[in-house]
Write an enzyme that holds these catalytic residues in place. Structure first.
Site, mmCIF file in Angstrom:
data_model
loop_
_atom_site.group_PDB
_atom_site.id
_atom_site.type_symbol
_atom_site.label_atom_id
_atom_site.label_comp_id
_atom_site.label_asym_id
_atom_site.label_seq_id
_atom_site.Cartn_x
_atom_site.Cartn_y
_atom_site.Cartn_z
ATOM 1 N N ARG A 266 7.193 0.887 4.945
ATOM 2 C CA ARG A 266 6.869 1.640 3.715
ATOM 3 C C ARG A 266 7.652 2.943 3.785
ATOM 4 O O ARG A 266 7.485 3.732 4.709
ATOM 5 C CB ARG A 266 5.372 1.923 3.643
ATOM 6 C CG ARG A 266 5.040 2.983 2.604
ATOM 7 C CD ARG A 266 3.570 3.073 2.309
ATOM 8 N NE ARG A 266 3.127 1.933 1.522
ATOM 9 C CZ ARG A 266 1.989 1.873 0.852
ATOM 10 N NH1 ARG A 266 1.153 2.892 0.861
ATOM 11 N NH2 ARG A 266 1.655 0.789 0.160
ATOM 12 N N HIS B 181 7.323 -2.663 -5.045
ATOM 13 C CA HIS B 181 6.121 -2.945 -4.231
ATOM 14 C C HIS B 181 5.841 -4.449 -4.325
ATOM 15 O O HIS B 181 4.856 -4.878 -4.928
ATOM 16 C CB HIS B 181 4.946 -2.108 -4.740
ATOM 17 C CG HIS B 181 3.830 -1.971 -3.755
ATOM 18 N ND1 HIS B 181 3.856 -2.544 -2.490
ATOM 19 C CD2 HIS B 181 2.630 -1.310 -3.844
ATOM 20 C CE1 HIS B 181 2.727 -2.250 -1.865
ATOM 21 N NE2 HIS B 181 1.977 -1.509 -2.648
ATOM 22 N N GLN C 103 2.350 -6.032 -3.273
ATOM 23 C CA GLN C 103 1.277 -5.783 -4.224
ATOM 24 C C GLN C 103 1.341 -6.783 -5.379
ATOM 25 O O GLN C 103 0.327 -7.353 -5.776
ATOM 26 C CB GLN C 103 1.384 -4.347 -4.770
ATOM 27 C CG GLN C 103 0.331 -4.016 -5.791
ATOM 28 C CD GLN C 103 -1.070 -3.956 -5.199
ATOM 29 O OE1 GLN C 103 -1.288 -3.253 -4.221
ATOM 30 N NE2 GLN C 103 -2.016 -4.680 -5.767
ATOM 31 N N ASP D 216 -1.309 2.243 -13.087
ATOM 32 C CA ASP D 216 -1.078 2.848 -11.771
ATOM 33 C C ASP D 216 -1.053 4.362 -11.964
ATOM 34 O O ASP D 216 -0.968 4.847 -13.101
ATOM 35 C CB ASP D 216 0.270 2.327 -11.214
ATOM 36 C CG ASP D 216 0.578 2.850 -9.805
ATOM 37 O OD1 ASP D 216 -0.352 3.309 -9.113
ATOM 38 O OD2 ASP D 216 1.757 2.789 -9.405
ATOM 39 N N CYS E 75 -3.294 -1.310 -8.742
ATOM 40 C CA CYS E 75 -2.914 -1.503 -7.336
ATOM 41 C C CYS E 75 -3.749 -0.639 -6.401
ATOM 42 O O CYS E 75 -3.888 -0.962 -5.231
ATOM 43 C CB CYS E 75 -1.434 -1.211 -7.159
ATOM 44 S SG CYS E 75 -0.957 0.429 -7.723
ATOM 45 N N ARG F 173 -4.442 -8.748 -1.193
ATOM 46 C CA ARG F 173 -3.315 -8.242 -0.410
ATOM 47 C C ARG F 173 -3.293 -8.950 0.952
ATOM 48 O O ARG F 173 -2.239 -9.343 1.448
ATOM 49 C CB ARG F 173 -3.445 -6.723 -0.175
ATOM 50 C CG ARG F 173 -3.330 -5.867 -1.422
ATOM 51 C CD ARG F 173 -1.940 -5.876 -1.994
ATOM 52 N NE ARG F 173 -0.927 -5.461 -1.030
ATOM 53 C CZ ARG F 173 -0.624 -4.200 -0.728
ATOM 54 N NH1 ARG F 173 -1.231 -3.204 -1.332
ATOM 55 N NH2 ARG F 173 0.329 -3.926 0.151
HETATM 56 N N1 NVA Z 1 3.073 3.927 -7.491
HETATM 57 C C1 NVA Z 1 2.189 4.226 -6.384
HETATM 58 C C2 NVA Z 1 1.669 2.967 -5.774
HETATM 59 C C3 NVA Z 1 0.727 3.165 -4.640
HETATM 60 C C4 NVA Z 1 0.275 1.875 -4.041
HETATM 61 C C5 NVA Z 1 2.947 5.049 -5.354
HETATM 62 O O1 NVA Z 1 4.114 4.747 -5.085
HETATM 63 O O2 NVA Z 1 2.382 6.007 -4.830
HETATM 64 N N1 CP Z 2 -1.906 -0.553 -3.224
HETATM 65 C C1 CP Z 2 -1.471 -0.086 -2.053
HETATM 66 O O1 CP Z 2 -0.355 -0.347 -1.592
HETATM 67 O O2 CP Z 2 -2.386 0.681 -1.387
HETATM 68 P P1 CP Z 2 -2.112 1.597 -0.126
HETATM 69 O O3 CP Z 2 -1.215 2.718 -0.573
HETATM 70 O O4 CP Z 2 -3.470 2.078 0.288
HETATM 71 O O5 CP Z 2 -1.446 0.792 0.956
#
Ligand code: NVA
Ligand code: CP
Length: 304
Positions: free
Chosen positions: A106, A133, A136, A223, A263, A291
């Site tokens: 990540r 993502h 997800q 989101d 998400c 997930r």
């Molecule tokens: N768009 C959000 C998704 C988190 C799972 C982010 O990137 O923070």
């Molecule tokens: N939806 C998602 O990826 O959650 P986290 O940021 O908690 O991993």
């Protein structure tokens, strides 16, 4: 049988058959897990999990998933790795490839994930970048199919920021035969190349007219307004996105049996109201649970 996958970097790399094959395996693994049928398919294998951003779901579901598959997962915070002190990704990739059987990462730049795959010799999984993502969206598609019976022909409307989630939902949704509409401010549109690809499909719409775009949707998705990395723009974004909220009035325009997906984490009172969030909590938390199952399927596909 679908072509074997080497990595999961973005959904654009997968065929429709590969996506459906992951979803089918995810359903099977979920069934086995719920019925106490052990599946130690990855016994003796280790997944490294590199995190440059916070996570609740991704971290816990990958770590638990590896355990349930008989393998092991290592949490590697970039703060503690030499990567955080400037060791190049291409060196990190070559070193970790000699210890591990797969890496979940990540991070911010999609290029970093692509570089890990290029220089390493083990499967790489994108656990979220600013661009995509994919894990997800696999869980989202699994949840929608569970609840609606099939995916083809359904209409999904995403309301909010044209971010990583919007990008991956467009690609994943269109590939499985859904119609995808994106309601977002013009200044916050998804990736230009993804938009160009989506517009060719004939299964896509985008604009600022939320009412027209959400009309008769089977799935309403949202989101956060400020993703990880965008926190400094929060005040400006709160203004830009003020009308892009999933609330009762918006839901009244969707189909009466429309699902809501998020998400998570959610900011109640911003992109979604408390009322809609709680009314659809079952399907939103099922989505979070999925997930685990969807990623176990990805791990099996890549690391078996
Ligand atoms: N768009 C959000 C998704 C988190 C799972 C982010 O990137 O923070
Ligand atoms: N939806 C998602 O990826 O959650 P986290 O940021 O908690 O991993």
């Amino acid at each position: 049988m679908s072509e074997p996958m080497k990595h999961l970097l973005k959904l654009g790399d997968l065929t429709t058959e590969q996506i459906m094959s992951i979803l089918n395996l995810a359903d099977q693994l979920k069934y086995e897990y719920k019925h106490g049928i052990a599946h130690p398919i990855l016994a003796g294998k280790t997944l490294g999990m590199i995190f440059q951003k916070a996570s609740t779901r991704t971290r816990v579901s990958f770590e638990t998933g590896m355990y349930q598959l008989g393998g092991h997962a290592l949490f590697l915070s970039s703060r503690d790795l030499q990567i955080g002190r400037g060791e190049p990704v291409q060196d990190t990739a070559r070193v970790l490839s000699r210890y591990l059987d797969g890496i979940m990462i990540r991070t911010f730049a999609q290029q970093e994930v692509e570089d890990l795959a290029k220089y390493g010799s083990i499967p790489i999984i994108n656990g979220l970048t600013d661009y995509a993502h994919p894990c997800q969206v696999l869980a989202d598609l699994m949840t929608i199919r569970e609840r609606k019976g099939s995916l083809k022909g359904l209409k999904l409307c995403f309301i909010g920021d044209g971010n990583n989630m919007a990008n991956s939902l467009i690609v994943g949704g269109i590939k499985v035969g859904m119609h995808v509409s994106i309601a977002c401010p013009d200044a916050y549109q998804p990736d230009a190349a993804i938009l160009a690809w989506a517009k060719e499909s004939g299964q896509f719409a985008i604009g600022e007219d939320i009412a027209a775009l959400v009309k008769d949707a089977d799935v309403v998705y949202t989101d956060v307004w400020a993703s990880m990395g965008d926190e400094g723009e929060l005040e400006q974004r709160k203004k830009a996105f003020a009308s892009y909220q999933v609330n009762a009035a918006v839901m009244a325009l969707a189909k009466p049996d429309a699902m809501v997906q998020h998400c998570l984490p959610a900011h109640r009172g911003e992109e979604i109201t408390e009322e809609v969030m709680e009314a659809h909590a079952d399907e939103i938390f099922e989505e979070a649970e999925n997930r685990l199952h969807a990623q176990k399927a990805v791990l099996v596909k890549l690391m078996k």
